[in-house]
Design an enzyme around this catalytic site. Structure first.
Site: not given
Ligand code: TYM
Length: 339
Positions: A118, A206, A209
């Site tokens: 990032k 990966k 978004k």
């Molecule tokens: P975020 O919002 O980027 O993604 C949300 C969830 O989607 C999964 N994910 C994917 N899984 C498979 N293939 C992909 N290409 C892909 N892109 C995203 C992520 O692994 C995630 O499960 N930091 C976290 C949000 C968060 C969180 C937490 C999660 C904040 N606090 C506490 C669990 C527990 C995040 O940015 O996810």
């Protein structure tokens, strides 16, 4: 009396979700929630404080509601054990984050690959981008969550959470439950192996978004026609046979993985259907059709879910979350002689 376990996950609200978010995290969580909500607390929250590490606008409020509507459209059943909440509406998250900042080490945070990704090439990087894994640790530790269903890209943050909790428990007071190791999380999620849906144009990465190229990602709001086109133009390879080999054939393997997940079929079953086949175009055609049907079905269900339904759940969920989180925060404050 044994404590009711907690299964917890979060999805950021910056924009529409991708098919990667949906297949990697949302669907597995819905399945687990529906299986376990009689015997476990199911915490599904929107980490809106994480959202503001990048630029946001007036759309944020709507984008906070959307991921939660997606859970309902994906078939999540509600009962008194399923809790929806927004991180910024439970102040204990930021308060515990500060305390954990005084436990976490710079060395550990410097190793986070998401921070490296990032911040790469940026002239100035805000502190939130660096510190957000500590806030994520607070999100998890406040609720003693053992299972945290997430995609593979979040495993490093889970490991960090475990390290911070271990250090706190040892040095200050033994108050935090460590989330299970990534390997156990994968077993609990019943997904065979950690899920990482790849970028359609550059399958080494990966699906994200934040990718600049529209063709690299399928958004849940894409029309079936848009999604089909993106799959038909996905990058493949020159090997000339359809097999699952993420290392040498990441593009083809990604398509096989997507097809298995949208059909709710074991990956192995899909892979054997294509064994011996060589026409990549046929595979793309099939995956494009399946994804189009999947999106149509999902979008139809989503249209029936109202904002009001989510807002009502948030009201109840935030009351619950504040109660649990404040009690754990008090224990952490006492450990530091703040109370
Ligand atoms: P975020 O919002 O980027 O993604 C949300 C969830 O989607 C999964 N994910 C994917 N899984 C498979 N293939 C992909 N290409 C892909 N892109 C995203 C992520 O692994 C995630 O499960 N930091 C976290 C949000 C968060 C969180 C937490 C999660 C904040 N606090 C506490 C669990 C527990 C995040 O940015 O996810």
């Amino acid at each position: 009396m044994t404590k009711t376990p907690t299964i917890l996950t979060g999805i950021r609200a910056n924009s529409e979700l991708t098919l990667g978010n949906f297949l990697g995290a949302l669907i597995p969580m819905v399945r687990l929630a529906n299986q376990h909500s009689e015997t476990a607390h199911i915490n599904i929250f929107v980490p809106d404080l994480h959202s503001i590490i990048s630029e946001v606008d007036g759309e944020l409020q709507q984008n906070i509601i959307k991921p939660l509507k997606n859970y309902l459209a994906a078939g999540l059943s509600l009962n008194e054990h399923v809790h929806f909440y927004r991180q910024s509406h439970v102040p204990a998250h930021s308060e515990l984050c500060w305390i954990l900042n005084c436990v976490a080490s710079m060395g550990d945070l410097n190793r986070m690959t998401q921070f490296k990704d990032k911040s790469e090439g940026k002239e100035s990087v805000n502190v939130g981008i660096f510190d957000y894994p500590v806030l994520m640790a607070a999100d998890i530790l406040l609720y003693d969550a053992e299972y945290v269903p997430v995609g593979e890209d979040q495993f490093q943050h889970l490991e960090l959470t475990r390290r911070i909790a271990e250090k706190f428990n040892k040095q200050y007071a033994d108050i935090f439950t460590l989330p299970a190791e990534p390997k156990q999380q994968v077993a609990f999620m019943q997904v065979g192996e950690a899920i990482r849906i790849r970028d359609l144009q550059n399958p080494e990465k990966k699906m994200s978004k934040s990718s600049q190229s529209a063709n690299s990602k399928i958004m849940l709001s894409d029309t079936p026609e848009q999604a089909k086109k993106k799959i038909m133009s996905a990058t493949t390879d020159s090997v000339g046979k359809i097999s699952f080999d993420m290392f040498n054939q990441p593009g083809i393997s990604n398509l096989l993985q997507i097809d298995a997940l949208v059909n709710n079929a074991p990956l192995q079953e899909i892979v054997s259907t294509w064994a011996g086949e060589t026409h990549y175009g046929d595979l793309k055609q099939k995956v494009a059709e399946d994804v189009a049907v999947f999106l149509c079905d999902f979008q139809r269900k989503l249209a029936t879910i109202s904002d009001q339904e989510v807002l009502e759940q948030l009201k109840i969920g935030e009351e619950y979350a504040n109660k649990i989180a404040n009690a754990k925060l008090l224990e952490a404050q006492k450990a530091f002689h703040l109370r």
